[in-house]
Write a protein that holds these residues in place. Sequence first.
Motif, PDB file in Angstrom:
ATOM      1  N   MET A 162     -10.445  -4.735   2.549  1.00  0.00           N
ATOM      2  CA  MET A 162     -11.511  -4.273   1.647  1.00  0.00           C
ATOM      3  C   MET A 162     -11.304  -4.783   0.227  1.00  0.00           C
ATOM      4  O   MET A 162     -12.255  -5.229  -0.423  1.00  0.00           O
ATOM      5  N   THR A 163     -10.061  -4.726  -0.256  1.00  0.00           N
ATOM      6  CA  THR A 163      -9.819  -5.208  -1.619  1.00  0.00           C
ATOM      7  C   THR A 163      -9.995  -6.724  -1.701  1.00  0.00           C
ATOM      8  O   THR A 163     -10.467  -7.237  -2.712  1.00  0.00           O
ATOM      9  N   ALA A 187      -0.286   0.238  -6.696  1.00  0.00           N
ATOM     10  CA  ALA A 187       0.185  -0.526  -5.532  1.00  0.00           C
ATOM     11  C   ALA A 187       1.223  -1.554  -5.953  1.00  0.00           C
ATOM     12  O   ALA A 187       2.206  -1.779  -5.240  1.00  0.00           O
ATOM     13  N   LEU A 238      -1.556   6.488   1.857  1.00  0.00           N
ATOM     14  CA  LEU A 238      -2.863   5.953   2.282  1.00  0.00           C
ATOM     15  C   LEU A 238      -2.812   5.509   3.750  1.00  0.00           C
ATOM     16  O   LEU A 238      -1.961   4.708   4.126  1.00  0.00           O
ATOM     17  N   TRP A 243      -7.438  -1.353   3.954  1.00  0.00           N
ATOM     18  CA  TRP A 243      -7.422  -1.384   2.484  1.00  0.00           C
ATOM     19  C   TRP A 243      -7.205  -2.804   1.966  1.00  0.00           C
ATOM     20  O   TRP A 243      -7.838  -3.215   0.997  1.00  0.00           O
ATOM     21  N   ILE A 257      -5.391  -0.671  -8.793  1.00  0.00           N
ATOM     22  CA  ILE A 257      -4.403  -1.360  -7.951  1.00  0.00           C
ATOM     23  C   ILE A 257      -3.029  -1.453  -8.600  1.00  0.00           C
ATOM     24  O   ILE A 257      -2.052  -1.807  -7.942  1.00  0.00           O
ATOM     25  N   TYR A 268      -4.536   3.610   7.210  1.00  0.00           N
ATOM     26  CA  TYR A 268      -5.313   2.389   7.487  1.00  0.00           C
ATOM     27  C   TYR A 268      -5.024   1.283   6.470  1.00  0.00           C
ATOM     28  O   TYR A 268      -5.930   0.708   5.868  1.00  0.00           O
ATOM     29  N   LYS A 269      -3.766   0.993   6.290  1.00  0.00           N
ATOM     30  CA  LYS A 269      -3.340   0.055   5.252  1.00  0.00           C
ATOM     31  C   LYS A 269      -3.983  -1.328   5.381  1.00  0.00           C
ATOM     32  O   LYS A 269      -4.388  -1.919   4.397  1.00  0.00           O
ATOM     33  N   LYS A 270      -4.100  -1.846   6.588  1.00  0.00           N
ATOM     34  CA  LYS A 270      -4.689  -3.175   6.778  1.00  0.00           C
ATOM     35  C   LYS A 270      -6.151  -3.192   6.333  1.00  0.00           C
ATOM     36  O   LYS A 270      -6.617  -4.155   5.725  1.00  0.00           O
ATOM     37  N   ILE A 272       0.851  -1.195   0.000  1.00  0.00           N
ATOM     38  CA  ILE A 272       0.000   0.000   0.000  1.00  0.00           C
ATOM     39  C   ILE A 272       0.888   1.247   0.000  1.00  0.00           C
ATOM     40  O   ILE A 272       1.818   1.356   0.805  1.00  0.00           O
TER      41      ILE A 272
END
Length: 97
Positions: free
Chosen positions: A18-19, A53, A9, A15, A50, A11-13, A5
């Motif tokens: 969610m993905t 990323a 951004l 994200w 994505i 709150y990486k965990k 990530i």
Amino acid sequence: MVLMIPDFLPYKKIWVYMTGVLEILVAPGLLLPQTKTITAILLIVFLILILPANIEAARKKVNLSKGDFTGPGLEYLKLRVPIQLILIAWTYWFCLR
């Protein structure tokens, strides 16, 4: 996956989760005729979004197997970018054309 990530951004965990949930929800959406078109469009947008990323992961030399920064670096993109393009083309070909 959190290592992939981009730094800007928060709150990486979240994200990552969610993905992951989004990827799971796409499968039935592509199978149902009434949701196939919108799901395919959203999947193509997702695959495009994505890609940064994946570029960030290559730039940072993320090794997803080990969860550290000993990965192949930009060499990874020689495989990942074509795969991403194939997935986008495949989704378009089978769902939208």
